[in-house]
Design a protein around this motif. Structure first.
Motif, PDB file in Angstrom:
ATOM      1  N   THR A   1      11.902  40.707  11.279  1.00 48.91           N
ATOM      2  CA  THR A   1      11.877  41.956  10.526  1.00 48.91           C
ATOM      3  C   THR A   1      10.827  41.881   9.421  1.00 48.91           C
ATOM      4  O   THR A   1      10.725  40.884   8.713  1.00 48.91           O
ATOM      5  CB  THR A   1      13.263  42.220   9.905  1.00 48.91           C
ATOM      6  OG1 THR A   1      14.241  42.205  10.943  1.00 48.91           O
ATOM      7  CG2 THR A   1      13.300  43.561   9.209  1.00 48.91           C
TER       8      THR A   1
ATOM      9  N   SER B   1       7.609  38.420   6.409  1.00 50.71           N
ATOM     10  CA  SER B   1       8.473  38.520   7.573  1.00 50.71           C
ATOM     11  C   SER B   1       9.746  37.745   7.306  1.00 50.71           C
ATOM     12  O   SER B   1       9.727  36.682   6.676  1.00 50.71           O
ATOM     13  CB  SER B   1       7.785  37.946   8.810  1.00 50.71           C
ATOM     14  OG  SER B   1       6.623  38.683   9.102  1.00 50.71           O
TER      15      SER B   1
ATOM     16  N   SER C   1      13.311  46.814   3.492  1.00 48.88           N
ATOM     17  CA  SER C   1      12.499  47.130   4.661  1.00 48.88           C
ATOM     18  C   SER C   1      11.067  47.403   4.236  1.00 48.88           C
ATOM     19  O   SER C   1      10.814  47.847   3.122  1.00 48.88           O
ATOM     20  CB  SER C   1      13.059  48.357   5.383  1.00 48.88           C
ATOM     21  OG  SER C   1      14.354  48.095   5.837  1.00 48.88           O
TER      22      SER C   1
ATOM     23  N   HIS D   1      12.876  38.772  17.341  1.00 48.68           N
ATOM     24  CA  HIS D   1      11.969  39.539  16.494  1.00 48.68           C
ATOM     25  C   HIS D   1      12.081  39.042  15.058  1.00 48.68           C
ATOM     26  O   HIS D   1      13.042  38.366  14.692  1.00 48.68           O
ATOM     27  CB  HIS D   1      12.297  41.037  16.554  1.00 48.68           C
ATOM     28  CG  HIS D   1      13.554  41.407  15.842  1.00 48.68           C
ATOM     29  ND1 HIS D   1      14.792  41.248  16.397  1.00 48.68           N
ATOM     30  CD2 HIS D   1      13.764  41.911  14.598  1.00 48.68           C
ATOM     31  CE1 HIS D   1      15.718  41.643  15.537  1.00 48.68           C
ATOM     32  NE2 HIS D   1      15.120  42.052  14.431  1.00 48.68           N
TER      33      HIS D   1
END
Length: 103
Positions: free
Chosen positions: A91, A68, A23, A89
């Motif tokens: 991430t 991304s 992340s 979306h």
């Protein structure tokens, strides 16, 4: 020798030289990051399990890139209502290279 580390809400089994996509982290590209949430460490017969984390083991990593992930598309369809919703979306990820597992 390997370690299991927690980065964000994900867990990764890492060795020195591995590259992982975790992340998004706030560190800049090229900087060194210390991952201190080590859940498990193993080197031969020396196996340590944290409760929840190990205090004496740190994993050092270098930030290679920010990118991304692939687009994830979610479709919600309601039958006989003439109603459908399509959302998606991407991430945001940080690519890390594991440089050292310090014991």
């Amino acid at each position: 020798m390997f370690a299991i580390v927690k980065v964000g809400s994900s867990q990764f089994k890492v060795q020195e030289g591995d590259t992982i996509s975790a992340s998004r982290l706030t560190q800049e590209k090229g900087k060194e990051v210390t991952l201190d949430k080590v859940l498990m460490f193993a080197k031969g017969s020396d196996v340590r399990i944290g409760q929840p984390y190990l205090k004496d083991v740190k994993v050092k990593a270098k930030v290679l890139d920010h990118k991304s992930d692939k687009k994830v598309v979610a479709v919600k369809y309601r039958r006989r209502k003439d109603s459908a919703t399509k959302t998606g979306h991407r991430t945001q990820l940080t690519v890390l290279n594991i440089t050292k597992i310090a014991v």
